[in-house]
Design an enzyme around this catalytic site. Sequence first.
Site, PDB file in Angstrom:
ATOM      1  N   GLY A  14       0.791  -1.229   0.000  1.00 60.78           N
ATOM      2  CA  GLY A  14       0.000   0.000   0.000  1.00 60.78           C
ATOM      3  C   GLY A  14       0.823   1.279   0.000  1.00 60.78           C
ATOM      4  CG  ASN A  16       1.571   3.056  -5.786  1.00 60.33           C
ATOM      5  OD1 ASN A  16       1.916   3.981  -6.509  1.00 60.33           O
ATOM      6  ND2 ASN A  16       2.185   1.882  -5.795  1.00 60.33           N
ATOM      7  CG  ASN A 108      -3.782  -1.183 -12.960  1.00 54.72           C
ATOM      8  OD1 ASN A 108      -3.657  -1.468 -11.764  1.00 54.72           O
ATOM      9  ND2 ASN A 108      -3.076  -1.789 -13.906  1.00 54.72           N
ATOM     10  CG  HIS A 110       1.572  -2.480 -15.253  1.00 54.61           C
ATOM     11  ND1 HIS A 110       1.124  -3.723 -14.823  1.00 54.61           N
ATOM     12  CD2 HIS A 110       2.646  -2.725 -16.036  1.00 54.61           C
ATOM     13  CE1 HIS A 110       1.901  -4.661 -15.331  1.00 54.61           C
ATOM     14  NE2 HIS A 110       2.829  -4.077 -16.075  1.00 54.61           N
ATOM     15  CG  ASP A 151      -1.766  -4.723 -17.258  1.00 56.26           C
ATOM     16  OD1 ASP A 151      -2.381  -4.131 -16.359  1.00 56.26           O
ATOM     17  OD2 ASP A 151      -0.956  -5.644 -17.042  1.00 56.26           O
ATOM     18  CD  GLU A 180       3.912   1.982  -9.348  1.00 58.99           C
ATOM     19  OE1 GLU A 180       4.799   1.414  -8.688  1.00 58.99           O
ATOM     20  OE2 GLU A 180       2.973   1.373  -9.888  1.00 58.99           O
TER      21      GLU A 180
HETATM   22  C1  GAR Z   1       3.055  -1.286  -7.562  1.00 59.03           C
HETATM   23  O1  GAR Z   1       4.357  -1.218  -8.054  1.00 59.03           O
HETATM   24  C2  GAR Z   1       2.072  -1.544  -8.688  1.00 59.03           C
HETATM   25  O2  GAR Z   1       2.452  -0.948  -9.889  1.00 59.03           O
HETATM   26  C3  GAR Z   1       2.134  -3.027  -8.800  1.00 59.03           C
HETATM   27  O3  GAR Z   1       2.191  -3.486  -7.486  1.00 59.03           O
HETATM   28  C4  GAR Z   1       2.882  -2.526  -6.690  1.00 59.03           C
HETATM   29  C5  GAR Z   1       2.045  -2.252  -5.460  1.00 59.03           C
HETATM   30  O4  GAR Z   1       2.781  -1.548  -4.499  1.00 59.03           O
HETATM   31  N1  GAR Z   1       0.982  -3.519  -9.508  1.00 59.03           N
HETATM   32  C6  GAR Z   1       1.028  -4.533 -10.365  1.00 59.03           C
HETATM   33  O5  GAR Z   1       2.026  -5.166 -10.601  1.00 59.03           O
HETATM   34  C7  GAR Z   1      -0.307  -4.861 -11.025  1.00 59.03           C
HETATM   35  N2  GAR Z   1      -0.096  -5.448 -12.306  1.00 59.03           N
HETATM   36  P1  GAR Z   1       2.099  -0.954  -3.217  1.00 59.03           P
HETATM   37  O6  GAR Z   1       1.200  -2.023  -2.613  1.00 59.03           O
HETATM   38  O7  GAR Z   1       3.252  -0.620  -2.300  1.00 59.03           O
HETATM   39  O8  GAR Z   1       1.329   0.276  -3.621  1.00 59.03           O
END
Ligand code: GAR
Length: 211
Positions: A14, A16, A108, A110, A151, A180
Amino acid sequence: MGCRSLAFLVSGAGTNLQAVMDAIDAGSLDCTIAVVLSDRHGAQALQRASSRGIPTVVVERRNETVDAYTASVVQELKKYNPDLIVMAGFMRILGKQFASEYPLKIINTHPSLLPSFGGKGFYGIRVHRAVLESGARFSGCTVHFVTEAVDSGPIIMQSTIPVEDNDTPESLAERLRPVEHSTLVESIRLVCSGKWSITGNRVLRDHSPHL
Ligand code: GAR
């Protein structure tokens, strides 16, 4: 304004979600988070949300079909009537109902430069491993609208970082993370401003003067 109330779909750390909560707290993003939904009870993202007093919901997938699981997720989200749904590290692919229920209302993030290294099987650290194996000298992240095809929806924003000679999947992930975060916050700001349009598979910022 196009949106104010966000719903988050998460599965993991989490970070992001945290970046978006921090931007809201700092007053640089004019939104509220109505709910954080996870497919896993243990997701650290849930603790981050709870500690800010944000409602959390867990919808686990047991033996039901993808479509039945999707219906359960949609049913929960509807209770909160979000303007925008943000998938931030949600590690499940949902059925067609999800995108059709919320056209241009789901985004989303990615961890690659789509359309490269996207689609089924490309998630989390696997993406960075594939980038390194490919020999690519740049990587990055993409925030895009969610459509039925995984995607592949209209690209809202991308940011790039160089691949270093001594990078491991973990070091690449680590360097990409803050990039990101800011790309996601900026994308939410743009989408919520309503000042954009779609041309082909691109989201274009609306530069026309607003009288
Ligand atoms: C992020 O890097 C996101 O882009 C990726 O998971 C991570 C989550 O991080 N998502 C994917 O790979 C989906 N295809 P977080 O839980 O620390 O936000």
